[in-house]
Design an enzyme around this catalytic site. Sequence first.
Site, PDB file in Angstrom:
ATOM      1  N   ASP A  47     -24.682  -3.391 -14.427  1.00 40.89           N
ATOM      2  CA  ASP A  47     -23.527  -4.128 -14.952  1.00 40.89           C
ATOM      3  C   ASP A  47     -22.970  -5.071 -13.891  1.00 40.89           C
ATOM      4  O   ASP A  47     -22.523  -4.622 -12.828  1.00 40.89           O
ATOM      5  CB  ASP A  47     -22.447  -3.126 -15.379  1.00 40.89           C
ATOM      6  CG  ASP A  47     -21.221  -3.801 -15.947  1.00 40.89           C
ATOM      7  OD1 ASP A  47     -21.166  -4.008 -17.171  1.00 40.89           O
ATOM      8  OD2 ASP A  47     -20.306  -4.137 -15.159  1.00 40.89           O
ATOM      9  N   TYR A  52     -17.855 -11.098 -10.090  1.00 41.17           N
ATOM     10  CA  TYR A  52     -18.325 -10.227  -9.006  1.00 41.17           C
ATOM     11  C   TYR A  52     -19.082 -11.026  -7.936  1.00 41.17           C
ATOM     12  O   TYR A  52     -19.308 -10.542  -6.842  1.00 41.17           O
ATOM     13  CB  TYR A  52     -19.254  -9.129  -9.528  1.00 41.17           C
ATOM     14  CG  TYR A  52     -18.655  -8.175 -10.522  1.00 41.17           C
ATOM     15  CD1 TYR A  52     -17.300  -8.180 -10.842  1.00 41.17           C
ATOM     16  CD2 TYR A  52     -19.470  -7.245 -11.178  1.00 41.17           C
ATOM     17  CE1 TYR A  52     -16.772  -7.297 -11.777  1.00 41.17           C
ATOM     18  CE2 TYR A  52     -18.953  -6.359 -12.112  1.00 41.17           C
ATOM     19  CZ  TYR A  52     -17.601  -6.399 -12.408  1.00 41.17           C
ATOM     20  OH  TYR A  52     -17.095  -5.517 -13.340  1.00 41.17           O
ATOM     21  N   LYS A  81     -20.782 -10.844 -17.567  1.00 41.33           N
ATOM     22  CA  LYS A  81     -19.523 -11.154 -18.240  1.00 41.33           C
ATOM     23  C   LYS A  81     -19.054 -12.572 -17.935  1.00 41.33           C
ATOM     24  O   LYS A  81     -19.219 -13.057 -16.802  1.00 41.33           O
ATOM     25  CB  LYS A  81     -18.439 -10.161 -17.807  1.00 41.33           C
ATOM     26  CG  LYS A  81     -18.852  -8.708 -17.911  1.00 41.33           C
ATOM     27  CD  LYS A  81     -17.744  -7.773 -17.437  1.00 41.33           C
ATOM     28  CE  LYS A  81     -18.285  -6.379 -17.216  1.00 41.33           C
ATOM     29  NZ  LYS A  81     -19.002  -6.237 -15.944  1.00 41.33           N
ATOM     30  N   HIS A 113     -14.925 -11.154 -20.361  1.00 46.07           N
ATOM     31  CA  HIS A 113     -14.428 -10.204 -19.361  1.00 46.07           C
ATOM     32  C   HIS A 113     -12.945  -9.867 -19.536  1.00 46.07           C
ATOM     33  O   HIS A 113     -12.505  -8.764 -19.202  1.00 46.07           O
ATOM     34  CB  HIS A 113     -14.650 -10.784 -17.957  1.00 46.07           C
ATOM     35  CG  HIS A 113     -14.709  -9.758 -16.874  1.00 46.07           C
ATOM     36  ND1 HIS A 113     -15.296  -9.984 -15.656  1.00 46.07           N
ATOM     37  CD2 HIS A 113     -14.252  -8.478 -16.806  1.00 46.07           C
ATOM     38  CE1 HIS A 113     -15.195  -8.901 -14.901  1.00 46.07           C
ATOM     39  NE2 HIS A 113     -14.556  -7.974 -15.578  1.00 46.07           N
TER      40      HIS A 113
END
Length: 287
Positions: A47, A52, A81, A113
């Site tokens: 994930d 990120y 996302k 997200h």
Amino acid sequence: MSAPPSVALNNGLQMPLLGLGTYKLRGPEEVLAAVDAALAAGYRAFDSAAVYRNEADLGRALKQLLPKYGLTRKDVFITSKLGPKDQGEKAMEGALHSLSQLDLNYIDLYLIHWPGTQGLPVADHRNPGNRAQSWATLEELHGQGKLKALGVSNYTPAHMRELMSSCRVPPAVLQVEFHPRLCQAELRSVCDESGVCFQAYSSLGKGELLSDPLILEVAERYKRTPAQVLLRWAVQQGIPVLPKSSNPERIEENSRIFDFELSRTDMERLSSLDCGQKFCWDPSQVA
């Protein structure tokens, strides 16, 4: 190694009950080491997210490591996302950027997200329109086979009902914070009614729950770690989990949640800790 336990999504895809969360994994070496440990321990889901800033490192790590374990692209389930900065008219650009960074022909599951838009106040009346525009864009990419399943993260019951009333492709997954102190009964009910898979993040409450007296007591009785008890509590309810770690021993330890079962009494005792406590973001004020 046998296929890991999975859940069937509403479009027929199988999603593993256990995935590696990659939030805060940064840099090619750290990502490579974590993915290597995860694949060795039997993880088949990973994930990530645009925010990120590790999609490219994850894509490279998988390309390098899958052959080592005799695996191919179809053996792993990749989630990413759409970032809040790309909500609305930039959704196409954002989604295609994720595909490019991951260096994949398709992403198994792609989520919005956050229900809000970066740069707009949470109560701004433009947020619902931006969400709808993002979803329509993702539906287009889903139709092209680039996004196999669509979903959302951090949506409230109101956001979910809004989406369900207008979408052409229903969401397959809702990913939210979930642990014994935040049982999310209303959200789970909305998901059950709509055939949406409810998926947990922050199962350990950012580590805070690892020292909870009840969780420690249960862990001691089962000769398991507090993390294993918390993850087992979720998957025993059919809820997929995404524990994150950069520590190879912890990654392996967190995978050992399918060879024991919590009693009904202990499941209920853990659920009784529910007090609505959030350790992460609170989307409840987003218009």
